[in-house]
Design an enzyme around this catalytic site. Structure first.
Site, PDB file in Angstrom:
ATOM      1  N   ASP A 309       0.822  -1.213   0.000  1.00 62.31           N
ATOM      2  CA  ASP A 309       0.000   0.000   0.000  1.00 62.31           C
ATOM      3  C   ASP A 309       0.862   1.272   0.000  1.00 62.31           C
ATOM      4  O   ASP A 309       2.044   1.236   0.350  1.00 62.31           O
ATOM      5  CB  ASP A 309      -0.896  -0.026   1.243  1.00 62.31           C
ATOM      6  CG  ASP A 309      -2.212   0.716   1.026  1.00 62.31           C
ATOM      7  OD1 ASP A 309      -2.350   1.415   0.005  1.00 62.31           O
ATOM      8  OD2 ASP A 309      -3.105   0.586   1.890  1.00 62.31           O
ATOM      9  N   ASP A 369     -10.951   3.846  -1.569  1.00 64.09           N
ATOM     10  CA  ASP A 369     -11.525   2.883  -0.622  1.00 64.09           C
ATOM     11  C   ASP A 369     -13.044   2.890  -0.689  1.00 64.09           C
ATOM     12  O   ASP A 369     -13.672   3.936  -0.785  1.00 64.09           O
ATOM     13  CB  ASP A 369     -11.117   3.244   0.808  1.00 64.09           C
ATOM     14  CG  ASP A 369      -9.661   2.945   1.068  1.00 64.09           C
ATOM     15  OD1 ASP A 369      -8.905   2.741   0.106  1.00 64.09           O
ATOM     16  OD2 ASP A 369      -9.279   2.926   2.255  1.00 64.09           O
TER      17      ASP A 369
END
Ligand code: 9PG
Length: 500
Positions: A309, A369
């Site tokens: 990430d 997200d």
């Protein structure tokens, strides 16, 4: 030099730096700035975001741009702050303008150098920070032209074919509040479900930057991985290996290993966890040794699915020890990680620069997200903010990237508890995951009703054939899935009660 792109029944005058070459699908143009005149006037422009979270999609050249507005901090984390101009229609690597007959004119870079593509009512242009790669120029039916572009990119940068299978992630249920007992209970409850990977997300490490077991995992990460494997799942782990919070041991003791700013201090590479964070200078041998150690450690624990990430930070503009373009530094670092973990570890990128990751990652997140809420009230004008709507819109606009790696639109929900999503919205998320062919969820079994558990099991077992038939239209095992209304802003969610 002046040049005319000839597509049979259509020609486009252009400025290029050297003579293009005709191929069966379009033209290959040598590296260097190019500008193609188009006759479409104000029309739709496809803008592509630089990293996973950066906005992508179609917008009219005479309308508002797609992008993050009014926040340099958000631009740094969720787009390429170095070149982004919020008020111009431009994007990263590839762009296209639509002709009235439904065909599109596309300009796309075939490599690195932070290529940008933009348009106005007369011109579709491309230029790069560093002229490292050729361009592809094509005119034809939209889906064909984007597929041809993806094919050429993967011919040059590679295409991995390993598949993740179905994934359970801890993020969209527990966020950072995880510990080894909770993981063990959640895994035990999940036993027997058609889930391939059990992925532990952020929260296991003591602090971002130091990749050892944190205080909530006193038995160590190897014991946790063994527990996951014993229940029949492939152990997966989140890490953000190219960044470090200021309080991490690596940032405190070795600030010299970070990408530096012009002031000779560690550069701020983004913002999250209520803080700024730094980026590792991967061009230093000591950083490469550190990455080798980290990845030998986590694979040694038994994790063979890694969610990498905040990777864009490895490509931010700043001072590195070697004089290489920032996207080249990033790709070298990613390739180094791949060399350390080997071919059989599945690498899912998140917050990754999209094109520089092709051929090295197995899968990439293609949107912001998701969340158990439809729209993001905190950031109404930011398409990179967390929420189900943003996640669907951005991901569907990147369906063409299936030609480059597996594309992850993020988790879907089955739970009605602890969620503000209604059933129609949960279905839209699941349809998006179905058309992008990557299925993950974060719902713990304990949060689901008996009926929801059955739904989840049935959905995770499906392996439908998917056809992409129109810009936002798909056919999934004979069923039409039309996401046009959601993607173009014409969908009104059902008002739902607060559940949970
Ligand atoms: C863990 C999370 C989850 C999630 C990732 C990522 O733009 N942003 O500021 C931004 C911040 C956090 C973020 C995404 C975007 O979440 O996408 O799935 O792994 O980290 O901390």
């Amino acid at each position: 030099m002046q040049f005319t792109f000839d597509f049979g029944d259509a020609t486009f005058a252009a400025n290029v730096t050297a003579p293009p070459v005709r191929t069966d699908t379009g033209w290959i143009v040598p590296a260097g700035p190019l500008a193609v005149l188009h006759p479409f006037g104000d029309t739709e422009f496809y803008r592509h975001g630089w990293n996973s979270w950066s906005p992508s999609g179609w917008a009219r050249t005479d309308g508002e741009t797609i992008g993050i507005k009014d926040s340099p901090e958000r631009l740094l984390t969720a787009d390429d702050a170095a070149v982004e101009t919020p008020h111009a229609h431009s994007g990263s690597a590839v762009g296209a303008v639509a002709a009235p007959d439904g065909r599109v004119l596309l300009v796309g870079s075939l490599g690195l150098g932070t290529p940008r593509v933009g348009a106005d009512r007369d011109v579709l242009w491309g230029r790069s920070e560093q002229d490292l790669a050729e361009w592809f120029v094509a005119f034809g039916p939209e889906l064909e032209v984007f597929a041809d572009y993806a094919r050429l990119v993967s011919e040059r940068l590679g295409r991995r074919t390993r598949r993740a299978g179905t994934v359970w992630s801890s993020w969209y249920s527990f966020f950072e509040s995880i510990d080894e007992g909770l993981v063990a209970r959640t895994v035990a409850d999940l036993e027997g479900q058609p889930v391939d990977v059990f992925q532990i997300d952020d929260g296991w490490e003591p602090i971002v930057g130091d990749w050892t077991a944190g205080p909530d995992f006193p038995s160590g990460m190897q014991a946790t991985a063994e527990g996951i494997a014993a229940r029949g799942f492939r152990p997966g782990l989140w890490l953000a290996p190219l960044i470090a919070l200021p309080g991490s041991e690596i940032a405190r003791t070795r600030p010299d290993l970070m990408v530096q700013g012009d002031d000779g201090r560690p550069l701020v590479a983004g913002h999250n966890w209520g803080s700024h964070y730094y980026a590792l200078d991967t061009t230093q041998q000591e950083v490469r040794d550190h990455l080798r150690e980290v990845f030998e450690r986590v694979t040694g624990w038994g994790f063979s699915y890694l969610k990498l990430d905040f990777m864009y930070a490895g490509a931010v503009t700043g001072r590195r020890s070697a004089d290489v373009h920032r996207e080249v530094a990033y790709r070298d670092a990613l390739q180094h990680i791949r060399d350390v973990v080997g071919d059989d570890t599945y690498l899912l990128g998140c917050g990754v620069p999209m094109i520089p990751s092709v051929g090295v990652l197995d899968g990439a997140r293609v949107g912001p997200d998701t969340a158990a809420v439809w729209d993001n009230a905190e950031r109404p004008r930011d398409p990179s903010g967390a929420g189900a709507l943003n996640s669907i819109v951005q991901s569907v606009n990147r369906a063409w990237m299936k030609g480059l790696y597996e594309v992850d639109p993020d988790s879907v929900y089955f739970r009605s508890a602890r969620s503000l999503l209604g059933e129609p919205e949960r279905e839209l998320l699941r349809d998006t995951a179905a058309v992008l062919e990557f299925r993950s969820t974060s719902d713990p079994m304990a949060w689901l009703t008996e009926a929801e558990r059955e739904e989840l099991a049935a959905w995770l077992s499906e392996k439908p054939t998917v056809e992409h038939v129109g810009r936002h239209r798909f056919v999934v095992d004979g069923r039409e899935v039309d996401l046009t209304a959601v993607v173009t802003g014409g969908y009104e969610p059902e008002p739902t009660a607060v559940a949970g």
